[in-house]
Design a protein around this motif. Structure first.
Motif, mmCIF file in Angstrom:
data_model
loop_
_atom_site.group_PDB
_atom_site.id
_atom_site.type_symbol
_atom_site.label_atom_id
_atom_site.label_comp_id
_atom_site.label_asym_id
_atom_site.label_seq_id
_atom_site.Cartn_x
_atom_site.Cartn_y
_atom_site.Cartn_z
ATOM 1 N N ILE A 96 0.742 -1.375 0.016
ATOM 2 C CA ILE A 96 0.028 -0.038 0.017
ATOM 3 C C ILE A 96 0.835 1.188 0.081
ATOM 4 N N ASP A 97 1.953 1.316 0.933
ATOM 5 C CA ASP A 97 2.674 2.496 0.926
ATOM 6 C C ASP A 97 4.090 2.176 1.880
ATOM 7 N N LYS A 98 5.028 1.717 1.110
ATOM 8 C CA LYS A 98 6.225 1.370 1.506
ATOM 9 C C LYS A 98 7.079 2.466 2.118
ATOM 10 N N TYR A 99 6.968 3.698 2.012
ATOM 11 C CA TYR A 99 7.375 4.572 2.513
ATOM 12 C C TYR A 99 6.656 5.356 3.606
ATOM 13 N N ARG A 100 5.866 4.797 4.238
ATOM 14 C CA ARG A 100 4.974 5.341 5.382
ATOM 15 C C ARG A 100 5.749 4.937 6.759
ATOM 16 N N ALA A 101 5.639 5.837 7.505
ATOM 17 C CA ALA A 101 6.401 5.591 9.016
ATOM 18 C C ALA A 101 5.689 4.388 9.659
ATOM 19 N N GLU A 102 4.367 4.275 9.365
ATOM 20 C CA GLU A 102 3.651 3.131 10.114
ATOM 21 C C GLU A 102 3.855 1.541 9.558
ATOM 22 N N CYS A 132 7.046 1.029 8.346
ATOM 23 C CA CYS A 132 8.278 0.719 8.847
ATOM 24 C C CYS A 132 8.200 0.175 10.172
ATOM 25 N N CYS A 133 7.211 0.688 10.941
ATOM 26 C CA CYS A 133 7.037 0.191 12.302
ATOM 27 C C CYS A 133 6.559 -1.200 12.292
ATOM 28 N N VAL A 134 5.637 -1.618 11.464
ATOM 29 C CA VAL A 134 5.057 -2.709 11.288
ATOM 30 C C VAL A 134 6.115 -3.953 10.965
ATOM 31 N N VAL A 135 6.923 -3.384 9.942
ATOM 32 C CA VAL A 135 8.045 -4.363 9.398
ATOM 33 C C VAL A 135 8.921 -4.569 10.569
ATOM 34 N N GLY A 136 9.199 -3.347 11.182
ATOM 35 C CA GLY A 136 10.286 -3.411 12.556
ATOM 36 C C GLY A 136 9.866 -4.312 13.265
ATOM 37 N N ASN A 137 8.340 -4.284 13.816
ATOM 38 C CA ASN A 137 7.928 -5.332 14.994
ATOM 39 C C ASN A 137 7.940 -6.686 14.362
ATOM 40 N N TYR A 138 7.831 -6.996 12.988
ATOM 41 C CA TYR A 138 7.980 -8.244 12.449
ATOM 42 C C TYR A 138 9.517 -8.807 12.714
ATOM 43 N N PHE A 139 10.567 -7.831 12.457
ATOM 44 C CA PHE A 139 11.894 -8.466 12.848
ATOM 45 C C PHE A 139 12.175 -8.572 14.366
ATOM 46 N N ALA A 140 11.634 -7.702 14.995
ATOM 47 C CA ALA A 140 11.810 -7.942 16.428
ATOM 48 C C ALA A 140 11.141 -9.249 17.112
ATOM 49 N N LEU A 141 10.028 -9.804 16.187
ATOM 50 C CA LEU A 141 9.372 -11.001 16.743
ATOM 51 C C LEU A 141 10.245 -12.032 16.287
ATOM 52 N N ARG A 142 11.166 -11.799 15.321
ATOM 53 C CA ARG A 142 12.001 -12.824 14.982
ATOM 54 C C ARG A 142 13.316 -12.865 15.715
ATOM 55 N N GLN A 143 13.449 -11.965 16.610
ATOM 56 C CA GLN A 143 14.570 -11.673 17.222
ATOM 57 C C GLN A 143 15.802 -11.127 16.216
ATOM 58 N N ASN A 144 15.655 -10.712 15.502
ATOM 59 C CA ASN A 144 16.584 -9.869 14.467
ATOM 60 C C ASN A 144 16.350 -8.417 14.767
ATOM 61 N N HIS A 145 16.948 -8.272 16.138
ATOM 62 C CA HIS A 145 17.188 -6.805 16.676
ATOM 63 C C HIS A 145 17.770 -5.673 15.893
ATOM 64 N N GLU A 146 18.628 -5.983 15.274
ATOM 65 C CA GLU A 146 19.630 -5.154 14.278
ATOM 66 C C GLU A 146 18.579 -4.588 13.297
ATOM 67 N N LYS A 147 18.150 -5.606 12.631
ATOM 68 C CA LYS A 147 16.988 -5.171 11.311
ATOM 69 C C LYS A 147 16.123 -4.551 11.877
ATOM 70 N N LEU A 167 11.367 9.357 8.388
ATOM 71 C CA LEU A 167 9.924 9.693 7.817
ATOM 72 C C LEU A 167 9.115 10.538 8.576
ATOM 73 N N ASN A 168 9.270 10.277 10.140
ATOM 74 C CA ASN A 168 8.419 11.215 10.936
ATOM 75 C C ASN A 168 9.160 11.139 12.213
ATOM 76 N N ARG A 169 9.784 12.186 12.493
ATOM 77 C CA ARG A 169 10.657 12.184 13.646
ATOM 78 C C ARG A 169 9.741 12.449 14.811
ATOM 79 N N SER A 170 8.463 12.801 14.756
ATOM 80 C CA SER A 170 7.466 13.067 15.793
ATOM 81 C C SER A 170 6.903 11.722 16.161
#
Length: 560
Positions: free
Chosen positions: A324-330, A332-347, A358-361
């Motif tokens: 839907i929108d690859k460069y939306r802050a939300e 990136c957050c979803v993808v970050g949570n996915y990698f966090a669940l896989r214990q890939n903390h650096e990613k 994309l959104n510093r606030s």
């Protein structure tokens, strides 16, 4: 080519200036209505240029409808086109000649947004996204906006009657650090226009104590016109100083405004905060069915799936958001949570950094990045991330709790206690906050206070057996055996209800049984002490079984 030039010049001269003006102005308004920003910018410039040539009586036949003074609508539309094109400083310059409330508001708001834009640029210059900044840049135009407003009021005393100008003044005062004056300005704006949502939002973001805000709003609430207070109550739900359930309010609002995806999002958030993850996930699924392109709530849904450890659904959600929108802050957050669940903390950190680029606030991204740094034992980066989140939203308990955990990891219990207490103040109905405060108090030797905090945690979650055991242990250590026995009995009752038939009990539970038998034996309640022998067959440790047998034998001795 010459013939085309002749035709162009002939047509240009054939159409009267007044007709060009009318056609251009109609095209300008239509372009603004349709979001044709660049076209509107060019048309606005042409309209303003022609307006300077024409007689005043030929201009502004729509000035009253627009809300500007006669002779201003051309400049206003031109400034609005520049504003929509995000050329804020240029818009403010064009609007400088406007003296209407609408024109002045747009000028001052343009200046404020230019100051905010410059502040973000300064922040990027001194530190990349997700890194510590040596200083916190300020909106350098906020003070001059307040001064210009004060000067304008001297020539037009009716300006403070405009609710939007009151809100903007409060926003500028907040940027200057004048929080009390900002609070008064926001309240004044709501008294003039109770449905001004920007002022309600600003009140929440001000981060003031809930009771002080309610006190300031009391006069407005007594009028019975501030029906949007219910929405404000939802925003403030994390800062109540007592037991308040926001879910019934949200249910009433959802009934009044059916199929509102934002209200569904807020209701899902309320259930998530109440640890009702199944209901929260179901509401998020319904929300996505209603509006699959609504990305404002996907970060919450990803947090729920992370807690539920539903990697398959989280993977699907991440893929859909990227499409839907690859460069939306939300996203990136979803993808970050996915990698966090896989214990890939650096990613995960990489994607949270991208969200902040994309959104510093984006407060959630700062908090989640802090969690990941904590997992990686990068405590200095975690502290910086949590503090940035607090700067953005002082009313959010999560960064305070994260800082408490960080300092707990660093074996700095006094610092941990300070931040856990802040989190408990913002979220007094959450048992986890009081349990964390209790642990910090225990670490610095304030056992009596630690016990009181654990009892608060038990008030909000009476079925948590770990709290009951900790409270019993603390009472036992301080020699308050009657209170210890009461909590131990609760602990054993909860554990018994959760234990499968014929299952064994661990060493901790066996220790509690031994303590209860010892306590009852010393009180002379021998029959009750022997009732705990039923645990003997479930105890794995032979040493514990022998201790229980000895206590039972001692209890049956008539000499006792």
């Amino acid at each position: 080519m010459t013939s085309e030039v002749d035709v162009a010049l002939a047509v240009l001269r054939q159409v009267h200036t007044e007709q060009k003006y009318r056609e251009l102005k109609e095209a300008l308004r239509e372009s603004l209505d349709r979001g044709l920003v660049l076209s509107a910018r060019w048309l606005g410039e042409l309209v303003a240029s022609l307006g300077r040539k024409l007689e005043p009586q030929l201009l502004d036949n729509d000035a009253e409808t627009v809300g500007t003074k006669r002779g201003e609508s051309d400049l206003f539309f031109y400034g609005k086109a520049l504003f929509d094109a995000r050329e804020y400083l240029r818009a403010a310059s064009i609007l400088e000649a406007c003296t209407s409330k609408l024109g002045r508001f747009l000028r001052w708001y343009s200046l404020f947004l230019h100051g905010e834009k410059r502040k973000e640029e300064m922040l990027l210059e001194v530190s990349p996204a997700g890194c510590a900044a040596p200083c916190k840049p300020q909106n350098t135009l906020a003070a001059s906006i307040v001064q210009e407003m004060d000067k304008a009021v001297q020539s037009d005393a009716s300006l403070p009657e405009d609710a939007y100008i009151c809100w903007l003044r409060g926003t500028a005062l907040k940027a200057c650090g004048c929080r009390k004056e900002a609070l008064c300005a926001f309240i004044e704006a709501l008294q003039r226009k109770p449905h001004l949502w920007a002022a309600w939002t600003a009140l929440h973001e001000l981060g003031e104590d809930y009771s002080s805000i309610i006190s300031a709003l009391r006069t407005l609430l007594e009028t019975g016109k501030a029906w949007m207070f219910a929405f404000f109550l939802v925003m403030q739900s994390g800062t109540f100083s007592g037991e308040t359930s926001i879910i019934p309010v949200l249910q009433a609002l959802s009934s009044e405004f059916p199929d509102s995806v934002t209200l569904l999002h807020l209701l899902a958030h309320a259930h998530f905060s109440a640890h009702d993850f199944e209901t929260a996930a179901e509401l998020c699924r319904r929300l996505r069915e209603l509006d699959p392109y609504f990305l404002d709530a996907v970060d919450l849904y990803s947090n729920i799936l992370f807690v539920q450890e539903d990697q398959a659904t989280l993977s699907t959600l991440a893929r859909d958001c990227v499409q839907i929108d690859k460069y939306r802050a939300e996203t990136c957050c979803v993808v970050g949570n996915y990698f966090a669940l896989r214990q890939n903390h650096e990613k995960a950190v990489q994607y949270f950094r991208r969200a902040l680029t994309l959104n510093r606030s984006y407060t959630t991204a700062w908090i989640l990045m802090g969690h990941e740094f904590l997992e990686m034992r990068n405590t200095s980066a975690a502290v910086e991330a949590y503090r940035r989140a607090i700067d953005l939203d002082p009313a959010d308990f999560r960064p305070y709790y994260g800082l408490g955990q960080t300092y707990e990891l660093l074996h700095m219990p006094h610092y941990a206690l300070y931040y856990f207490e802040k989190a408990a103040t913002l979220r007094p109905c959450d048992d986890r906050m009081w349990a964390a405060v209790s642990q910090a108090l225990q670490d610095i030797g304030r056992l009596d206070d630690a016990v009181r905090c654990l009892e608060k945690a038990l008030t909000w979650n009476p079925d948590n057996w770990s709290y009951a055991k900790r409270a019993g242990d603390l009472f036992w250590e301080t020699g308050q055996y009657d209170s210890a026995a009461k909590h131990y009995a609760t602990y054993l009752e909860i554990r018994r209800a959760l234990r499968a038939p014929h299952a064994t009990i661990d060493t901790d539970e066996a220790d509690v049984v031994v303590r209860m038998m010892t306590y009852l034996r010393q009180r002379g309640e021998l029959k009750l002490a022997n009732e705990y022998l039923e645990y003997m067959t479930a105890v794995e440790s032979a040493e514990k079984r022998e201790t229980m047998r000895k206590l039972a034998c001692d209890a049956s001795d008539p000499a006792l």
